[in-house]
Write an enzyme that holds these catalytic residues in place. Structure first.
Site, PDB file in Angstrom:
ATOM      1  CB  ILE A  32      -0.921  -0.355   0.967  1.00  0.00           C
ATOM      2  CG1 ILE A  32      -2.182   0.641   1.046  1.00  0.00           C
ATOM      3  CG2 ILE A  32      -0.428   0.349   2.131  1.00  0.00           C
ATOM      4  CD1 ILE A  32      -3.300   0.345   2.029  1.00  0.00           C
ATOM      5  CG  HIS A  99       4.826  -9.638   5.891  1.00  0.00           C
ATOM      6  ND1 HIS A  99       4.507  -9.477   7.141  1.00  0.00           N
ATOM      7  CD2 HIS A  99       5.941  -8.460   5.333  1.00  0.00           C
ATOM      8  CE1 HIS A  99       5.054  -8.259   6.967  1.00  0.00           C
ATOM      9  NE2 HIS A  99       5.903  -7.075   6.303  1.00  0.00           N
TER      10      HIS A  99
HETATM   11  P1  AMP Z   1       6.900  -5.215   7.217  1.00  0.00           P
HETATM   12  O1  AMP Z   1       6.842  -3.597   8.445  1.00  0.00           O
HETATM   13  O2  AMP Z   1       8.218  -5.387   6.984  1.00  0.00           O
HETATM   14  O3  AMP Z   1       6.130  -5.604   9.005  1.00  0.00           O
HETATM   15  O4  AMP Z   1       5.840  -4.452   5.827  1.00  0.00           O
HETATM   16  C1  AMP Z   1       4.472  -4.225   6.366  1.00  0.00           C
HETATM   17  C2  AMP Z   1       3.554  -3.465   4.598  1.00  0.00           C
HETATM   18  O5  AMP Z   1       3.015  -4.146   5.028  1.00  0.00           O
HETATM   19  C3  AMP Z   1       4.415  -2.140   5.118  1.00  0.00           C
HETATM   20  O6  AMP Z   1       5.315  -2.795   3.755  1.00  0.00           O
HETATM   21  C4  AMP Z   1       3.045  -1.589   4.480  1.00  0.00           C
HETATM   22  O7  AMP Z   1       3.339  -0.520   3.718  1.00  0.00           O
HETATM   23  C5  AMP Z   1       2.089  -2.502   4.005  1.00  0.00           C
HETATM   24  N1  AMP Z   1       1.010  -2.382   4.160  1.00  0.00           N
HETATM   25  C6  AMP Z   1      -0.549  -2.370   5.902  1.00  0.00           C
HETATM   26  N2  AMP Z   1      -1.164  -2.165   5.815  1.00  0.00           N
HETATM   27  C7  AMP Z   1      -1.350  -3.233   3.617  1.00  0.00           C
HETATM   28  C8  AMP Z   1      -2.211  -3.493   3.133  1.00  0.00           C
HETATM   29  N3  AMP Z   1      -3.726  -3.076   3.681  1.00  0.00           N
HETATM   30  N4  AMP Z   1      -2.414  -3.764   2.411  1.00  0.00           N
HETATM   31  C9  AMP Z   1      -1.310  -3.423   1.496  1.00  0.00           C
HETATM   32  N5  AMP Z   1      -0.080  -3.485   2.140  1.00  0.00           N
HETATM   33  C10 AMP Z   1      -0.087  -3.179   2.993  1.00  0.00           C
END
Ligand code: AMP
Ligand code: ZN
Length: 108
Positions: A32, A99
């Site tokens: 996102i 992830h």
């Molecule tokens: P991390 O910081 O490694 O836990 O990565 C989490 C990632 O999830 C971040 O890069 C966010 O921008 C992404 N993120 C959070 N919510 C969403 C969402 N609803 N859709 C897509 N990406 C998301």
């Protein structure tokens, strides 16, 4: 009532998100807040708190996640890319559902 984590909600379809690709155990969708021209998240459908828990508890799902990441990288980038896993708050993990990030400076 406890709310489900955001990636569980995306995996179940509760939060509508366009998928880039999917496999038996995993889904892939655009981050996102992309930090590179290509920034795709590869996420197991089942909840694991981080990649270490995933690898230790479910090698089959871990292998599926790595294969989907490789497929997405081949489809969406020119080849050079990073496949990274932030593990733990001090490493920058902000969503506590395992992830991998596929990032690349050049989209296909
Ligand atoms: P991390 O910081 O490694 O836990 O990565 C989490 C990632 O999830 C971040 O890069 C966010 O921008 C992404 N993120 C959070 N919510 C969403 C969402 N609803 N859709 C897509 N990406 C998301
Ligand atoms: Zn979850």
């Amino acid at each position: 009532m406890e709310t489900k984590c955001v990636f569980c909600q995306i995996a179940s379809g509760e939060i509508k998100t366009e998928l880039v690709a999917s496999s038996e155990h995993c889904i892939a969708f655009n981050d996102i807040q992309p930090r590179q021209p290509v920034h795709i998240l590869v996420v197991p459908r089942e909840h694991f708190v981080d990649v270490s828990e995933l690898a230790l508890k479910s090698p089959e799902v871990m292998a599926d996640l790595m294969a989907l990441g490789a497929k997405v990288a081949a489809q969406q980038t020119h080849g050079s890319h990073r496949f990274t896993f932030n593990t733990g708050i001090e490493a920058g993990q902000s969503v506590f559902h395992a992830h991998g990030h596929i990032t690349s400076v050049r989209a296909k």
